[in-house]
Design an enzyme around this catalytic site. Structure first.
Site, PDB file in Angstrom:
ATOM      1  N   GLU A  49      -7.883  -0.845  -7.709  1.00 19.05           N
ATOM      2  CA  GLU A  49      -7.350  -0.100  -6.112  1.00 19.05           C
ATOM      3  C   GLU A  49      -7.942   1.289  -5.777  1.00 19.05           C
ATOM      4  O   GLU A  49      -8.269   1.700  -6.523  1.00 19.05           O
ATOM      5  CB  GLU A  49      -6.072   0.506  -5.858  1.00 19.05           C
ATOM      6  CG  GLU A  49      -5.193   0.475  -4.367  1.00 19.05           C
ATOM      7  CD  GLU A  49      -4.851   1.494  -4.126  1.00 19.05           C
ATOM      8  OE1 GLU A  49      -3.512   2.443  -5.541  1.00 19.05           O
ATOM      9  OE2 GLU A  49      -3.105   0.753  -3.760  1.00 19.05           O
ATOM     10  N   LYS A  87       9.929  15.617  -0.676  1.00 30.95           N
ATOM     11  CA  LYS A  87       8.971  16.030  -0.165  1.00 30.95           C
ATOM     12  C   LYS A  87       7.829  15.850   0.606  1.00 30.95           C
ATOM     13  O   LYS A  87       7.243  14.221  -0.431  1.00 30.95           O
ATOM     14  CB  LYS A  87       8.023  16.254  -2.038  1.00 30.95           C
ATOM     15  CG  LYS A  87       7.200  18.087  -1.556  1.00 30.95           C
ATOM     16  CD  LYS A  87       6.383  17.483  -3.503  1.00 30.95           C
ATOM     17  CE  LYS A  87       5.263  16.284  -2.691  1.00 30.95           C
ATOM     18  NZ  LYS A  87       4.309  16.412  -1.816  1.00 30.95           N
ATOM     19  N   GLU A  99       7.688   2.268  -5.233  1.00 31.27           N
ATOM     20  CA  GLU A  99       6.575   1.603  -4.304  1.00 31.27           C
ATOM     21  C   GLU A  99       5.488   2.176  -4.580  1.00 31.27           C
ATOM     22  O   GLU A  99       4.676   2.977  -4.295  1.00 31.27           O
ATOM     23  CB  GLU A  99       6.792   1.651  -2.856  1.00 31.27           C
ATOM     24  CG  GLU A  99       8.058   0.802  -2.786  1.00 31.27           C
ATOM     25  CD  GLU A  99       8.685  -0.411  -3.072  1.00 31.27           C
ATOM     26  OE1 GLU A  99       7.466  -0.567  -3.497  1.00 31.27           O
ATOM     27  OE2 GLU A  99       9.684  -1.105  -3.378  1.00 31.27           O
ATOM     28  N   CYS A 158      -1.146   0.338   1.604  1.00 32.87           N
ATOM     29  CA  CYS A 158      -1.263  -0.306   0.457  1.00 32.87           C
ATOM     30  C   CYS A 158      -1.153  -1.782   0.173  1.00 32.87           C
ATOM     31  O   CYS A 158      -0.962  -2.679  -0.738  1.00 32.87           O
ATOM     32  CB  CYS A 158       0.617   0.045  -0.361  1.00 32.87           C
ATOM     33  SG  CYS A 158       1.130  -0.575   1.571  1.00 32.87           S
TER      34      CYS A 158
HETATM   35  N1  LIG Z   1       3.872  -0.232  -2.468  1.00 33.96           N
HETATM   36  C1  LIG Z   1       3.995   0.813  -1.691  1.00 33.96           C
HETATM   37  O1  LIG Z   1       4.792   0.239  -0.718  1.00 33.96           O
HETATM   38  C2  LIG Z   1       3.068   1.723  -0.753  1.00 33.96           C
HETATM   39  C3  LIG Z   1       3.244   2.027   0.665  1.00 33.96           C
HETATM   40  C4  LIG Z   1       2.399   3.068   0.468  1.00 33.96           C
HETATM   41  C5  LIG Z   1       1.464   3.573  -0.272  1.00 33.96           C
HETATM   42  N2  LIG Z   1       1.115   3.241  -1.457  1.00 33.96           N
HETATM   43  C6  LIG Z   1       0.535   3.311  -2.318  1.00 33.96           C
HETATM   44  O2  LIG Z   1       0.091   5.198  -2.464  1.00 33.96           O
HETATM   45  C7  LIG Z   1      -1.601   5.561  -2.633  1.00 33.96           C
HETATM   46  C8  LIG Z   1      -1.707   6.386  -1.782  1.00 33.96           C
HETATM   47  O3  LIG Z   1      -0.759   7.773  -1.440  1.00 33.96           O
HETATM   48  P1  LIG Z   1      -1.547   9.151  -2.408  1.00 33.96           P
HETATM   49  O4  LIG Z   1      -3.399   8.788  -2.995  1.00 33.96           O
HETATM   50  O5  LIG Z   1      -0.624  10.404  -1.655  1.00 33.96           O
HETATM   51  O6  LIG Z   1      -0.609   8.588  -3.654  1.00 33.96           O
HETATM   52  P2  LIG Z   1       0.400   9.712  -4.853  1.00 33.96           P
HETATM   53  O7  LIG Z   1       0.099   9.274  -5.928  1.00 33.96           O
HETATM   54  O8  LIG Z   1      -0.701  10.799  -4.920  1.00 33.96           O
HETATM   55  O9  LIG Z   1       0.957  11.169  -4.095  1.00 33.96           O
HETATM   56  C9  LIG Z   1       1.787  10.500  -3.570  1.00 33.96           C
HETATM   57  C10 LIG Z   1       2.996  11.561  -3.396  1.00 33.96           C
HETATM   58  O10 LIG Z   1       4.506  11.690  -5.364  1.00 33.96           O
HETATM   59  C11 LIG Z   1       3.499  13.824  -4.868  1.00 33.96           C
HETATM   60  N3  LIG Z   1       3.311  13.495  -6.032  1.00 33.96           N
HETATM   61  C12 LIG Z   1       1.819  14.106  -7.220  1.00 33.96           C
HETATM   62  N4  LIG Z   1       2.236  14.217  -7.873  1.00 33.96           N
HETATM   63  C13 LIG Z   1       3.861  14.050  -8.740  1.00 33.96           C
HETATM   64  C14 LIG Z   1       3.552  14.571  -9.494  1.00 33.96           C
HETATM   65  N5  LIG Z   1       3.582  15.110 -11.226  1.00 33.96           N
HETATM   66  N6  LIG Z   1       5.490  14.637  -9.474  1.00 33.96           N
HETATM   67  C15 LIG Z   1       6.323  14.384  -8.579  1.00 33.96           C
HETATM   68  N7  LIG Z   1       5.798  14.091  -7.509  1.00 33.96           N
HETATM   69  C16 LIG Z   1       4.347  13.483  -7.054  1.00 33.96           C
HETATM   70  C17 LIG Z   1       2.428  13.590  -3.960  1.00 33.96           C
HETATM   71  O11 LIG Z   1       2.794  15.246  -3.447  1.00 33.96           O
HETATM   72  C18 LIG Z   1       2.622  13.036  -2.757  1.00 33.96           C
HETATM   73  O12 LIG Z   1       3.977  12.946  -2.144  1.00 33.96           O
HETATM   74  C19 LIG Z   1      -1.852   4.392  -3.543  1.00 33.96           C
HETATM   75  O13 LIG Z   1      -1.999   3.802  -4.453  1.00 33.96           O
HETATM   76  C20 LIG Z   1      -0.966   3.128  -2.288  1.00 33.96           C
HETATM   77  O14 LIG Z   1      -1.199   2.133  -2.563  1.00 33.96           O
HETATM   78  C21 LIG Z   1       2.333   2.123  -1.775  1.00 33.96           C
END
Ligand SMILES: NC(=O)c1ccc[n+]([C@@H]2O[C@H](COP(=O)([O-])OP(=O)(O)OC[C@H]3O[C@@H](n4cnc5c(N)ncnc54)[C@H](O)[C@@H]3O)[C@@H](O)[C@H]2O)c1
Ligand SMILES: O=C[C@H](O)CS(=O)(=O)O
Length: 496
Positions: free
Chosen positions: A386, A176, A251, A285
Site C-alpha cells: 500500500e 481517540k 478495518e 483505503c
Molecule cells: N479499511 C478501512 O475501512 C480503512 C479506511 C480508512 C483508512 N484505512 C487505512 O488507514 C491507513 C491510513 O491511516 P493512518 O495513517 O491514520 O493509520 P495509522 O494506523 O497510522 O493510525 C490510525 C489511528 O491509530 C492510532 N494509533 C497509532 N498507533 C497506535 C497504537 N500503538 N495503539 C493504538 N492506536 C494507535 C493513530 O493515532 C490513529 O488514530 C491506511 O493504511 C488505510 O488503508 C482503512
C-alpha cells in the site's frame, strides 16, 4: 490565514485542558500553515474519560432505543446545517478537494439518518421453543464502553460509522481521533453535545496513538476496540487488546485493483480509473492503485488514460479548479517517493509524474504529481504494497482467469472492480474476487452507508463497519427463554 481555537478534550460533557499541559500542532497540508493546536493527552485523561463513559452508560442503556434515536436525528439535522462549514474545515486540515469533503460530511449525515432508524429496529429474533408453553428469543444488548480509534483520511465519515451505531445500541464511547485531523473531531463532538447527548456518552481524548491509543488497548474499563487505520497498527492492536479479551474490530489497508477486460467500455473504465486512483490524492483505503488490463486492450486503454492523468490539476483543495489536493504530510510524501523510486528500480515504465511538486505555490504544501506506471509485473513491490498516494500501476494479463489471480495475489482484500460486458464473467468475478467489496462497471470507491464495509485477509478481521453488520460489533446477543407452563420442563431430554 485561519487560526482555530485549541481542540480540548471532551470528557463527561466538559471541554477540558489535557492533564499533561501539552499540545500538538494541526497543519494545513495545502500550505503548511498552522491551523491550531490539539490536546496532547496522557493516560490520566483517558482514565477520566473511561470513568465518565462507564457512569453515563449505566443510565444510557436504560433509555429506550427510539428515544436514543432522537438524539441521532438531531445530529443528522445539525450536520446538515453545518455541512458547508465542516467541509471547508475538512479540506483545510486533511487536504481533500472541497467537493469530496462535502461528500464525506454527507456520509456522516446519511449514517446519522440510517442509525436513527435503527432505534426503531435493533431487530432480535424470536423462534419456536422445543417445549410447550415456552417462549424463545434473542435480543441485542449493548456491550458497554466502546473505544474508537480513527485515521485522518476520513475524519468524520469513519467516526460516524463507529460512534453512531455504538451510541444508538446503548453503549458509551471513548474516541481517540487521528493526530492530523482534530478539528473535525471537535466539531463532531460539538454536534453531539448540541443534539442533547447526555454527558459522558461520547468522550473525546486527543493524543498520540502510541500514548492514548495504546493505553486504550489494555484499559479494563473499555470493552470493545473499533479501529480503522494501517494494517501494521491494526495487527499490534489485535495482539495487545486481544490478549485482554477485548472484542477488536479492525478495518485496515488495501491494494485495490480495477480489472479491464478486452470487451469493456474503455471510456467508462478510464473515468472510473482516474477518479478511483487519484481522487483524495490516492489516500482512500478503497483507492485503486492497480489496473489489470487484458493485453488486447492495453494500448487503447493507456492511450485514453495517459492524457487524462496529465490533465489533472494539483493544488489547494479549496480551489474549485483543482482535482487533486496535497497529501497529508511530509512523511507521506517521502513514502510515496520511496515507492516510485523502487518502481523505477524494479523496471516499471514511468509514463507521467514520479516527482514531488515543490515549485511556486507548491513549495509550502505537500504535493506529488499524479503518477502512472505501465509494464508493471504483479510481484513488484509497487504492485503489492500500500503506497497511499497518487500512484497507479498498470499490469497486462492474457486472460480473465489470470486477471482474477492477479487481483487476489496481494495480502489485502478490500475493494475490487471489473469492467466487462460479459454477464458470465461478471458473475464469476462476483464469486471469485477475494475482497469484501466488488464493483461491476464502476470504480473501487463509493461505499453506501447502509451496506457492510470492510475487507478480507490483511484488510480486516471479520467484522464490518456500516450497515446492519456494524451492530454486531457494538452489541452482545442475549438469548432469553420464558417458560410459562408453571412446571419444570427440561430441554435436551430424549423422550423418543
Ligand atoms: N479499511 C478501512 O475501512 C480503512 C479506511 C480508512 C483508512 N484505512 C487505512 O488507514 C491507513 C491510513 O491511516 P493512518 O495513517 O491514520 O493509520 P495509522 O494506523 O497510522 O493510525 C490510525 C489511528 O491509530 C492510532 N494509533 C497509532 N498507533 C497506535 C497504537 N500503538 N495503539 C493504538 N492506536 C494507535 C493513530 O493515532 C490513529 O488514530 C491506511 O493504511 C488505510 O488503508 C482503512
Ligand atoms: O468513508 C470511506 C469512504 O467513503 C469509502 S469509499 O472510498 O467511498 O468507498
Amino acid at each position: 490565514m485561519h487560526r482555530f481555537e485549541p481542540c480540548l478534550n471532551f470528557i463527561g460533557g466538559r471541554w477540558q485542558e489535557p492533564k499533561t499541559g501539552q499540545y500538538g500542532e494541526n497543519v494545513n497540508p495545502a500550505n503548511g500553515e498552522v491551523l491550531g493546536t490539539w490536546a496532547r493527552s496522557g493516560p490520566d485523561d483517558l482514565d477520566e474519560a473511561v470513568r465518565a463513559a462507564r457512569e453515563a452508560q449505566a443510565a444510557w442503556r436504560l433509555v429506550p432505543a427510539p428515544e436514543r434515536a432522537k438524539v441521532l436525528q438531531r445530529v443528522a439535522q445539525l450536520l446538515r446545517e453545518r455541512k458547508e462549514e465542516l467541509a471547508r474545515m475538512l479540506t483545510m486540515e486533511m487536504g481533500k478537494v472541497l467537493e469530496e469533503a462535502r461528500g464525506e460530511v454527507q456520509e456522516a449525515i446519511d449514517m446519522a439518518d440510517y442509525m436513527a432508524g435503527e432505534g426503531r429496529r435493533l431487530f432480535g429474533q424470536t423462534t419456536p421453543s422445543e417445549l410447550p408453553d415456552k417462549f424463545a428469543m434473542s435480543v441485542r444488548a449493548p456491550v458497554g464502553v466502546v473505544g474508537i480509534i480513527t485515521p485522518w483520511n476520513f475524519p468524520i465519515a469513519i467516526a460516524s460509522w463507529k460512534s453512531l451505531p455504538a451510541i444508538v445500541a446503548g453503549n458509551a464511547v471513548v474516541w481517540k481521533p487521528a493526530e492530523e485531523t482534530p478539528l473535525l473531531a471537535r466539531a463532531f463532538a460539538e454536534v453531539y453535545e448540541e443534539a442533547g447527548l447526555p454527558a459522558g456518552v461520547l468522550n473525546v481524548v486527543f493524543g498520540d496513538g502510541p500514548v492514548v491509543g495504546e493505553a486504550m488497548l489494555t484499559h479494563p474499563g473499555i470493552d470493545v476496540i473499533s479501529f480503522t487505520g494501517s494494517t501494521e497498527t491494526g495487527r499490534h492492536i489485535a495482539s495487545v487488546a486481544g490478549a485482554h479479551l477485548k472484542r477488536v474490530s479492525l478495518e485496515m489497508g488495501g491494494k485495490n485493483a480495477i480489472t479491464v477486460l478486452a470487451d469493456a467500455d474503455l471510456d467508462l473504465a478510464v473515468d472510473a480509473i482516474v477518479w478511483s486512483a487519484y481522487g483524495t490524492s490516492g489516500q482512500r483505503c478503497t483507492a485503486a492503485s492497480r489496473v489489470i488490463v487484458e493485453r488486447a486492450a492495453e494500448e487503447a486503454l493507456l492511450a485514453k488514460l495517459l492524457p487524462r492523468v496529465e490533465a489533472l490539476k494539483v493544488g489547494d483543495g479549496l480551489d474549485p479548479a483543482v482535482h487533486v489536493g496535497p497529501v497529508i504530510h511530509e512523511a507521506a510524501l517521502e513514502k510515496i517517493d520511496h515507492y516510485v523510486q523502487l518502481g523505477l528500480r524494479e523496471g516499471a515504465h514511468l509514463l507521467t509524474g514520479g516527482r514531488r511538486l515543490s515549485e511556486g505555490d507548491y513549495a509550502r504544501g505537500f504535493y506529488y504529481a499524479p503518477t502512472l506506471f505501465a509494464g508493471v509485473r504483479p510481484e513488484m513491490r509497487i504492485a503489492q504494497e500500500e503506497i497511499f498516494g497518487p500512484v497507479l500501476s498498470v499490469m497486462a494479463v492474457d486472460s480473465f482467469e489470470e486477471a482474477i489471480r492477479v487481483n487476489n495475489g496481494v495480502r489485502y482484500g478490500l475493494s475490487a472492480s471489473i469492467f466487462t460486458r460479459d454477464v458470465n464473467r461478471v458473475f464469476r468475478a462476483m464469486r471469485d474476487l477475494d475482497t469484501g467489496i466488488v464493483y461491476v462497471n464502476a470504480g473501487t470507491t463509493g461505499a453506501e452507508i447502509h451496506l457492510p464495509f470492510g475487507g478480507t485477509k490483511a484488510t480486516g478481521n471479520g467484522h464490518r463497519d456500516s450497515g446492519q453488520a456494524a451492530l454486531d460489533v457494538f452489541t452482545e446477543w442475549k438469548t432469553v427463554y420464558v417458560d410459562y407452563s408453571g412446571r419444570l420442563q427440561r430441554a435436551q431430554i430424549d423422550n423418543n
